[in-house]
Design an enzyme around this catalytic site. Structure first.
Site, short mmCIF file in Angstrom:
data_model
loop_
_atom_site.label_atom_id
_atom_site.label_comp_id
_atom_site.label_asym_id
_atom_site.label_seq_id
_atom_site.Cartn_x
_atom_site.Cartn_y
_atom_site.Cartn_z
CG ASP A 1 -13.90 0.80 9.42
OD1 ASP A 1 -12.93 1.54 9.56
OD2 ASP A 1 -13.86 -0.32 8.90
CG ASP B 1 -13.79 -4.17 9.15
OD1 ASP B 1 -13.48 -3.32 10.00
OD2 ASP B 1 -13.00 -4.59 8.30
CG ASP C 1 -13.06 -0.70 12.83
OD1 ASP C 1 -12.13 0.07 12.58
OD2 ASP C 1 -13.71 -1.31 11.97
P1 ADP Z 1 -10.58 1.98 7.61
O1 ADP Z 1 -10.67 2.88 8.77
O2 ADP Z 1 -10.89 2.66 6.32
O3 ADP Z 1 -11.32 0.71 7.76
P2 ADP Z 1 -8.09 0.97 8.55
O4 ADP Z 1 -7.93 1.89 9.70
O5 ADP Z 1 -8.53 -0.41 8.86
O6 ADP Z 1 -9.06 1.59 7.47
O7 ADP Z 1 -6.78 0.89 7.73
C1 ADP Z 1 -6.26 2.08 7.15
C2 ADP Z 1 -5.23 1.79 6.12
O8 ADP Z 1 -4.13 1.17 6.72
C3 ADP Z 1 -5.67 0.85 5.03
O9 ADP Z 1 -6.30 1.53 4.00
C4 ADP Z 1 -4.37 0.23 4.60
O10 ADP Z 1 -3.74 1.07 3.67
C5 ADP Z 1 -3.55 0.23 5.85
N1 ADP Z 1 -3.54 -1.07 6.52
C6 ADP Z 1 -4.20 -1.40 7.63
N2 ADP Z 1 -3.94 -2.68 7.99
C7 ADP Z 1 -3.10 -3.16 7.05
C8 ADP Z 1 -2.47 -4.42 6.83
N3 ADP Z 1 -2.65 -5.45 7.64
N4 ADP Z 1 -1.67 -4.54 5.75
C9 ADP Z 1 -1.49 -3.51 4.92
N5 ADP Z 1 -2.06 -2.33 5.06
C10 ADP Z 1 -2.85 -2.14 6.11
MG MG Z 2 -11.74 -1.15 8.72
#
Ligand code: ADP
Ligand code: MG
Length: 789
Positions: free
Chosen positions: A471, A664, A668
């Site tokens: 991730d 993390d 996920d």
């Molecule tokens: P990754 O797969 O890279 O870990 P995530 O799937 O957790 O990323 O999140 C993808 C995107 O969604 C983040 O880069 C952010 O822009 C947005 N995002 C996710 N959760 C939040 C939140 N609680 N507040 C604001 N933006 C969020």
């Molecule tokens: Mg993440």
């Protein structure tokens, strides 16, 4: 105004989505986390489907000879009326019994085991130190065995040189009598426990290892005594004594190896302090650790061990975390950072807000996981157990056949010796311990390096991993992001934007949310309802009755909000600098954009390359749409961006068998569960509710490569051990049946093979960084540093 969590005065109150005031950011963060964790009772109740009067009991066992005893104990317990389920751990020397308390008592459970000759108690303290007790016996018996061997050697020498018989016959007879006398204490000291449970096993028509060895030793001794009375010069007192001595040595070595396995758990326990200093509203007070509750504010002075898991609220300390994470150097832990129970504050002093105590701490979970790992049985282990259970009765049948065969051909004496060799060589000891010892050792090694593995089965799966997915946010990039800049649409003000953000992000654990919350800390949040998180995109809800949201461009599109062109240009500029941008909007319009600095974890690039050097397919999966553009040049592996949690799962499925996902845990869960092995990072306090098979308490991503390496080495060891045990049994057995193997050699081979298998397992070590394959040099384009505002 006083803090809603720790009760101390809150001069500059901070808020957390509700209007309860907190004195410091740590208290506020802990309060959010506590509000979010379901109460323990609910969880327990859900997991444990009620079985009216089912009771669980642990029976502590002694006198276990080898893995076939595990089978016998399990079978015996299962036959007690009222017993519902039984699990026996040979490594741990315990049986866990689920039984109907109305139909069986603890006495009913222990009695049949004692009748079989095992020590069985219900209280751990009564259990003596097995290795030590064995050693004492060995020491005393060893003196006699030494004399027996000396005298026998002399007698053999005379026979070989043709000097026996004749005039000195009376002297030889005298020495034979000495042999008989010296073998009695050996028989009593070493033979008695074996004889007793062997006989019990035979009587209950469940012949076990004890029975085989007892039978052998008794036969050799009885034959010798008979020969002495009859005046025949052949005696085998040395065989009987040495046999018992050798098998006891083997058992002693095993007991010692197992004790070393327990050390990991003991060391963890030993470092938990018993007292803590509580900062009560009336000043510091000494309290027992048992009285510490989440939300309390504690003082940790220099040199003290941290009594609970929590967040530093003021001050800072150099904390030695080697116990939990395996990290050798102390780390500076300052305000807002997590400290874990059992770690030691080497220098400085700080106040912390307690988040988890006792069994809910990271160390508590570690102890529990290690314990549970001992109970769970991996597929390979189950196979070995089955083979072992079949081998014991098989050995008796084979020995009987050998006896009959040789009795015709060469008389009772030779037949007995050959049958004895067959019994000894088929002992499935090595086979029984080959797998569990190796898996157990691997789990112990991993846990001392801050890697918690759920059970031995996970180690087996790790060895077969072919593709690894990471991730991005919070995993490849560090856990803590930092707000760099903000652009606000002319239709509103920064104050209003932060009030929306504070309201919407109050409950989220996403690293982006945590960074936004820190930036909005001094703003009083607006009232919010219907707060909903959209995994992989952001959060939304009704703020002040208006539909509002915080998240990425995908969420903006989903909300059908217009993105003012000023915001888009601004966002592009920050993307170019490598920042992550989220939008804040309400009433169908994005009202602001926030740029957050995202930093790679220190060892991210090297961890990815090392995994590739191990021959694995490695890639990064991200929910962040701009991730590919921002990261593909800086990482040595492909980046798949803009994926919803659903699409991440699809990616894993498409990769075929042998997938490993590192996340993390912020959102996920589905991917971690869908992968064959899910590895969660930095969830020290949430271990219990995790969907992951492996938890990394260390923040080094390199641990993933080390873990795969260790799992592969473990698989190799198990295979070697099984192959060895099998080959040794096959060769030895043919020799024994053919009458070419003296019982002494058979006994020695048995001990040596158990020792080999044990030593081979104990050899497993956590791979050091230097032993991992060197990643190829990869050119990574340097990015412009993100300027601080
Ligand atoms: P990754 O797969 O890279 O870990 P995530 O799937 O957790 O990323 O999140 C993808 C995107 O969604 C983040 O880069 C952010 O822009 C947005 N995002 C996710 N959760 C939040 C939140 N609680 N507040 C604001 N933006 C969020
Ligand atoms: Mg993440």
């Amino acid at each position: 105004m006083t803090c809603a969590l720790c009760g101390l005065p809150a001069r500059d109150p901070l808020y957390n989505g509700d209007d309860r005031p907190y004195c410091c950011p740590s208290c506020r963060d802990v309060a959010a986390l506590l509000a979010d964790t379901p109460p323990e009772d609910e969880l327990e109740g859900a997991a444990d489907t009620p079985t009216t009067s089912a009771d669980e009991m642990t029976i502590y066992l002694g006198n276990l000879w080898c893995a076939s005893c595990t089978w016998l104990i399990g079978e015996t317990l299962r036959r007690v009326p009222g017993v519902l389920d039984v699990q026996v751990s040979f490594v741990r020397r315990q049986a866990r019994v689920l039984f109907d308390a109305n139909r069986a008592s603890s006495h009913d459970l222990v009695r049949p085991l004692r009748r079989l000759g095992y020590q069985a108690t219900t209280i751990a303290e009564e259990q003596m130190n097995e290795a030590e007790a064995l050693f004492e016996r060995l020491l005393v018996a060893g003196v006699f065995v030494m004399h027996i061997m000396l005298i026998s050697a002399m007698l053999y020498a005379r026979e070989l040189l043709g000097m026996s018989g004749g005039e000195s016959r009376w002297l030889e007879d005298f020495f034979r009598l000495m042999l008989l006398l010296a073998s009695v204490p050996v028989l009593v000291l070493l033979g008695w426990p074996v004889l007793r449970s062997g006989a019990a096993g035979l009587l209950s028509r469940q012949p076990n290892m004890h029975a085989l060895i007892a039978l052998g030793a008794l036969a050799a001794w009885g034959l010798s005594a008979r020969n002495m009375l009859a005046g025949v010069p052949h005696v085998y007192f040395d065989t009987a004594a040495m046999l018992l001595f050798l098998v006891t040595v083997g058992r002693w070595l095993e007991a010692r190896a197992q004790e070393r396995g327990e050390e990991a758990i003991e060391r963890l326990r030993a470092h938990l302090p018993t007292a803590a200093t509580w900062i009560s509203p009336d000043g510091p007070k000494q309290v027992s650790v048992d009285d510490v509750r989440p939300g309390m504010r504690l003082l940790v002075r220099s040199g003290e061990h941290v009594p609970a898991d929590g967040v530093v609220a003021s001050g800072a300390g150099e904390v030695d975390e080697s116990l939990v994470t395996g990290e050798p150097l102390p780390r500076l832990r300052g305000v807002g950072e997590m400290v874990l129970a059992g770690t030691r504050n080497v220098e400085g002093h700080f106040e912390m807000i307690v988040q988890a105590v006792g069994p809910k701490t990271a160390v508590g979970h570690m102890v529990r996981l290690l314990h549970e790992a001992l109970w769970s049985r991996s597929p390979a282990q189950r196979l070995a157990d089955h083979v072992a259970a079949v081998l014991v009765p098989g050995a008796v049948v084979l020995a009987a056949l050998t006896f009959l065969l040789w009795q015709r051909a060469a008389g009772t004496e030779v037949a007995l010796m050959n049958a004895l060799s067959v019994l000894l060589i088929t002992c499935p000891c090595a086979l029984g311990i080959a797998t569990p010892l190796a898996l157990w050792r691997a789990l112990g090694e991993a846990s001392t390096h801050g890697v918690l593995v759920r059970d031995g089965g996970v180690i087996e799966q790790l060895a077969g991993v072919r593709s690894v997915f990471f991730d991005k946010t919070g995993t490849i990039t560090g856990q803590s992001l930092e707000v760099q800049d903000l652009i606000v649409d002319p239709t509103t003000s920064a104050r209003e934007v932060w009030a929306h953000v504070a309201a919407l992000e109050a409950m989220s654990h996403h690293p982006v949310a945590e960074a936004l919350r820190r930036a909005a800390a001094t703003t009083l949040p607006l009232p919010v309802t219907d707060r909903e998180s959209v995994p992989g995109s952001g959060v939304r809800g009704a703020v002040n009755g208006r539909r509002a949201w915080v998240g990425n461009a995908r969420l903006a599109a989903e909300e059908r909000a217009t993105l003012p062109s000023a915001l888009i240009t601004w966002a592009d500029q920050w993307h170019q600098k490598g920042a992550l941008v989220v939008y804040v909007g309400w009433d169908r319009r994005a009202r602001a954009a926030v740029a957050l600095a995202e930093r790679l974890r220190a060892d991210a690039v090297s961890a990815l390359s090392t995994l590739r050097a191990l021959g694995l397919q490695v890639s990064v999966l991200s929910g962040d749409p701009s991730a590919e553009a921002r990261w593909k040049d800086r990482l040595p592996v492909p980046v798949h961006a803009g994926l919803t949690p659903h699409e991440k799962v699809a990616h894993l499925r498409a990769a075929g068998p042998g997938t490993l996902m590192v996340g993390d845990g912020a959102n996920d869960g589905p991917a971690l569960a869908a992968a064959d092995v899910g590895v969660a990072l930095g969830q020290a306090t949430d271990v219990a509710h995790s969907a992951a098979d492996v938890i990394l308490l260390t923040d080094r991503l390199n641990a993933v490569a080390a873990l795969v390496r260790l799992a592969r080495a473990t698989r190799r060891t198990v295979r070697q051990n099984l192959a060895w045990a099998f080959a040794y049994n096959a060769v030895g057995l043919s020799l024994a049946v053919a009458g070419q193997l003296h019982p002494l050699w058979a006994a020695l081979a048995m001990v040596l093979s158990s020792t080999f298998v044990t030593a081979n397992a104990m050899h497993l070590r956590w791979p050091t960084t230097s032993s991992l394959p060197l990643p190829q040099v990869i050119k990574v384009r340097e990015r412009e540093r993100i300027p601080t505002p």
